[in-house]
Design an enzyme around this catalytic site. Structure first.
Site, PDB file in Angstrom:
ATOM      1  N   ALA A 199      50.980  35.408  34.379  1.00 35.66           N
ATOM      2  CA  ALA A 199      51.398  36.269  35.485  1.00 35.66           C
ATOM      3  C   ALA A 199      50.229  36.383  36.452  1.00 35.66           C
ATOM      4  CB  ALA A 199      51.809  37.640  34.969  1.00 35.66           C
ATOM      5  N   TYR A 200      50.553  36.389  37.737  1.00 31.63           N
ATOM      6  CA  TYR A 200      49.531  36.379  38.787  1.00 31.63           C
ATOM      7  C   TYR A 200      49.502  37.700  39.522  1.00 31.63           C
ATOM      8  CZ  TYR A 200      49.151  31.619  37.483  1.00 31.63           C
ATOM      9  OH  TYR A 200      48.940  30.499  36.737  1.00 31.63           O
ATOM     10  N   LEU A 201      48.296  38.262  39.664  1.00 35.54           N
ATOM     11  CA  LEU A 201      48.109  39.578  40.239  1.00 35.54           C
ATOM     12  C   LEU A 201      47.462  39.541  41.613  1.00 35.54           C
ATOM     13  CD1 LEU A 201      46.843  41.023  36.887  1.00 35.54           C
ATOM     14  CD2 LEU A 201      49.086  41.444  37.899  1.00 35.54           C
TER      15      LEU A 201
END
Length: 168
Positions: A30-32
């Site tokens: 997951a990319y923040l």
């Protein structure tokens, strides 16, 4: 301490089959970080490991090199950040394939990116990366093309990944 990631990235030829003896693992990422920010902040689940990774472009602009800091995080922290990432997530099966003195990791994407297969090879130095001769089962080189970063793929998903031929 900052580490450096030196790698080249390629599409995988459609006729290539995963060797049966190659080990694999399932990954969720997951990319923040905002899309297009240059820096990449992600969380990854791989087996029992939960990791946070921050990647940044090389100070000299070399597309083969990125600065990288990675550290373990608690399961609960991973799950909270997974939710906060919204749709900027992906899952894939990663295969390790020996290539002489290096190893190719072949990512076979799942879900909305199913059908996409990409190989990455990490190197100890830039000279070794530049000297690398890809095997015949490697397709088009994607190194340095932001349209093919996992960050970009996670954001677009839904079969909207770029087509071969560089860029979008």
């Amino acid at each position: 301490m900052t580490n450096f990631e030196i790698e080249r990235k390629f599409l995988v030829a459609t006729e290539w089959l995963v060797p049966t003896e190659s080990p694999s693992s399932h990954l969720r990422q997951a990319y923040l970080s905002p899309l297009g920010s240059g820096n990449e902040i992600r969380v990854r689940a791989k087996g029992d490991a939960r990791l946070m990774t921050v990647k940044a472009p090389d100070e000299n602009g070399d597309p083969l090199v990125r600065r990288e800091v990675e550290f373990p995080i608690a399961d609960e922290v991973f799950e909270q950040l997974w939710v906060l990432a919204g749709q900027d997530r992906l899952s894939k099966r990663r295969w390790s394939v020996p290539l002489g003195g290096v190893t190719a990791v072949v990512d076979v994407y799942e879900g909305e990116l199913a059908g996409l297969r990409v190989a990455e090879v990490e190197f100890d130095g830039v000279d070794a990366a530049r000297a690398f001769e890809p095997p015949e089962w490697f397709g088009e080189e994607l190194t340095g093309d932001p349209a093919w970063s996992n960050r970009e793929l996670a954001a677009r998903g839904g079969g909207r990944h770029p087509k071969p031929g560089r860029g979008r």
